[in-house]
Design an enzyme around this catalytic site. Sequence first.
Site: not given
Length: 515
Positions: A259-260, A263-266, A288, A404
Amino acid sequence: MDPVGVAAAPDAGPGPAWQSKCPWGTPNTTSISCSLADVMSEQLAKELQLEEENAAFPEVVAVAEGPFITGENIDTSSDLMLAQMLQMEFDREYDAQLRREEKKINGDSKVSISFENYRKVHPYDSDSSEDEVDWQDTRHDPYRADKPTTTPRRGFIGKGKDITTKHDEVVCGRKNTARMENFAPEFQVGDGIGMDLKLSNQVFNALKQHAYSEERRSARLHEKKEHSTAEKAVDPKTRLLLYKMVNAGMLETITGCISTGKESVVFHAYGGKSVTEDKVIPPECAIKVFKTTLNEFKNRDKYIKDDYRFKDRFSKLNPRKIIRMWAEKEMHNLTRMQNAGIPCPEVVILKKHVLVMSFIGQDQVPAPKLKDVTLSSEDMKKAYYQILNMMQQLYKECNLVHADLSEYNMLWHDGKVWLIDVSQSVEPTHPHGLEFLFRDCRNVSQFFQKGGVAEALNERELFNAVSDLNITADNEVDFQAEIEALEKMNEDHVQNHGKKLSMFSSDGDPPIYDE
């Protein structure tokens, strides 16, 4: 013929003089008779071998002792002769290259340098003529355009009406074209001198400024690539952290990106052995990695600078520090939610801006988001009441607002909803905490109303159900105005009386003391 002797071919007899020199003429040999014992003698064999070698290489000794022999009648059957000829050619080419370098460096300068000590002064160069100079030894290369001539110090050349000053348009244009060769190698200027290109000062200054800006931009991009994470990629420092986790045995292997976000890349990984006895690493983990660049999520600071847990440590001038606090913030929020029994990923370990959690899914396949899964009406109704209960727990027991919450941050796994992405979650006493809660209520209410849940409350009713504030307003504008008034009252109270010690400091949050 004698059976015990060996006779050579009969004498060919006298012949013309040219036959003795012609290689195709009949050789003049004499008949030699010897016994079988002499033929089998080793001494005779050596003598015959020496005679053959002297006949084949008559000038070997002379070559080794005397000067190199030149001419058309050189015997090239000797390896030594060929080696010396090749060495002579190599030395001549090397000396010619040194002469070209001298002329290139010296130019018209009064002070010149010499490579005399580095020349291969061959003893056989004396036969060569000094007049035989290759065109490459000259200063005028036919394949290279001449640079524009420089203007003397007096500022002009010529006399009378043929005078040309240093401000001449043609002269300046050619000088500007030659000066483009001083630009950075990445800036392609082409063969402007060969085309006799004449650049005006305005054009040259614009190209010069553009070349400098491109050079600085290239340096910034290189630095940004080296020091910040990008989409589906990590910088060297983050990569080193991941390598250390794998080498320590905490993680078995990292399979890839799942996942992207903004705020982050998993990443997905298989868990390894436990570092401590009380901490069990799950079989599958989610890593993460928070992006260290703020260009995609520039409003992080409003979620963290007013949070009393991190307010004193906030520094807007240090992006790395903000990212680490952002990762630490998510770890503390997940710990609060886990203690309250809310379905969420379990925190394994935090290393700077890399957060390792339990994986929500199975066999490298992550659980689908609530927006991507198709649920029956019964499951949709069940999910709605579960989310309503989780929002109340999050607000009352965890003292948090998700900030959120939407169908994008809720996963459907094992027949229930899991909450993720709580790094931006704040406490209700945050200056914008109630606004974030009202936004979450709007997102949840709109999603389930579109999903066909008849029991779904609207955003104002859901806000009152979660917060127990019982704000009575007929329309949304007045409702938000009352929320802002409550936030203003809370902010004034905090500034006047300070923030009391939080009752949720058992999860490892930084201690907060009375002012």
